[in-house]
Design a protein around this motif. Structure first.
Motif, PDB file in Angstrom:
ATOM      1  N   ASP A 289       2.359   3.522 -46.449  1.00 43.02           N
ATOM      2  CA  ASP A 289       3.374   4.148 -47.290  1.00 43.02           C
ATOM      3  C   ASP A 289       3.731   3.282 -48.495  1.00 43.02           C
ATOM      4  OD1 ASP A 289       6.017   3.483 -44.844  1.00 43.02           O
ATOM      5  OD2 ASP A 289       4.817   2.147 -46.098  1.00 43.02           O
ATOM      6  N   LYS A 290       3.111   2.105 -48.566  1.00 45.25           N
ATOM      7  CA  LYS A 290       3.405   1.221 -49.693  1.00 45.25           C
ATOM      8  C   LYS A 290       2.253   0.249 -49.880  1.00 45.25           C
ATOM      9  CE  LYS A 290       6.925  -2.133 -51.213  1.00 45.25           C
ATOM     10  NZ  LYS A 290       8.171  -2.841 -50.815  1.00 45.25           N
TER      11      LYS A 290
ATOM     12  N   THR B 291       3.220  -1.361 -57.766  1.00 42.76           N
ATOM     13  CA  THR B 291       3.481  -0.913 -56.405  1.00 42.76           C
ATOM     14  C   THR B 291       3.281   0.590 -56.311  1.00 42.76           C
ATOM     15  OG1 THR B 291       5.140  -2.650 -56.082  1.00 42.76           O
ATOM     16  CG2 THR B 291       5.164  -0.823 -54.520  1.00 42.76           C
TER      17      THR B 291
ATOM     18  N   PHE C 231       4.134   3.806 -53.940  1.00 42.78           N
ATOM     19  CA  PHE C 231       4.910   4.365 -52.837  1.00 42.78           C
ATOM     20  C   PHE C 231       4.297   5.711 -52.475  1.00 42.78           C
ATOM     21  CE2 PHE C 231       8.328   1.367 -52.599  1.00 42.78           C
ATOM     22  CZ  PHE C 231       8.396   0.819 -53.869  1.00 42.78           C
TER      23      PHE C 231
END
Lengths: 116, 113
Positions: free
Chosen positions: B55-56, B63, B65
């Motif tokens: 999820d990241k 980054t 997400f």
């Protein structure tokens, strides 16, 4: 290290004339090869891919054809250019990434085609 | 049918701010999502990627997400620099060897000094 070379860098052609664009991959044996087309300011549309010499799969029909005459060479061509063929043509090769379990695409610097 | 959608089409931020680029997809079979950065006149280059099991994903100032339930992901560029000004493409693929990477329409990012 792998290198990808596309030629020519740019072309200005007349409607109805033939076209041949090429790319060569060095430093990678039996690469998966791809042709993408990008309209000015647009997204990348996959045109063809090739997994092995002599075999090319078409993804979309744009009155273009592709061939892979050698392991390291991919050619894009047409006998009659249309105005809609203008754009940026990108050759790419892919490498299996064991970390992501996916093919990572690496693009060449592209050929800018203008059809008048 | 547009399988990968990006928003906004263009984004301007000030140097030092966090730029947020959004992406959504339709095909539940997609499980690999790379982001590519493209400067004018050049071919796109892989920036960062994520698999749907995560999820990241972080890589320096970049980054991703990922929300599998909503079929959405976003790219956050922290401490944006003028050199980050480029077009960013979200892409998607089913990693089972489809050899077809589907690209979104791109977000043109401008970072003002």
């Amino acid at each position: 290290a792998q290198t990808i070379h596309q030629w020519p860098v740019a072309e200005i052609k007349a409607v109805g004339s033939p076209l041949s664009l090429g790319c060569t991959i060095k430093g990678k044996s039996s690469p998966n090869l791809y042709w993408y087309w990008q309209a000015t300011g647009g997204t990348l549309q996959q045109l063809f891919y090739s997994i092995t010499v002599g075999q090319v799969e078409s993804v979309v029909q744009l009155n273009l054809s592709a061939s892979r005459p050698k392991d390291d060479q991919f050619i894009l061509s047409t006998e009659k250019l249309l105005l809609s063929h203008s754009g940026f043509y990108l050759c790419a090769w892919s490498l299996w990434d064991w970390g992501t379990s996916a093919e990572t695409l690496y693009f060449g610097s592209g050929t800018r085609l203008t059809v008048l | 049918q547009q399988q990968v959608r990006q928003s906004p089409q263009s984004l301007t931020v000030w140097e030092g701010e966090t730029a947020i680029l959004n992406c959504s997809y339709e095909n539940s079979a997609f499980d690999y999502f790379p982001w590519y950065q493209q400067f004018p006149g050049e071919g796109p280059a892989l920036l960062i990627s994520i698999l749907s099991v995560s999820d990241k994903k972080e890589d320096g100032r970049f980054t991703i997400f990922f929300n599998k339930r909503e079929k959405k992901l976003s790219l956050h560029i922290a401490d944006s620099q003028p050199g980050d000004s480029a077009t960013y493409f979200c892409a998607a693929d089913a990693s089972s060897g489809s050899w077809q990477l589907i690209f979104g329409s791109g977000t043109q990012l401008t970072v003002m000094p």
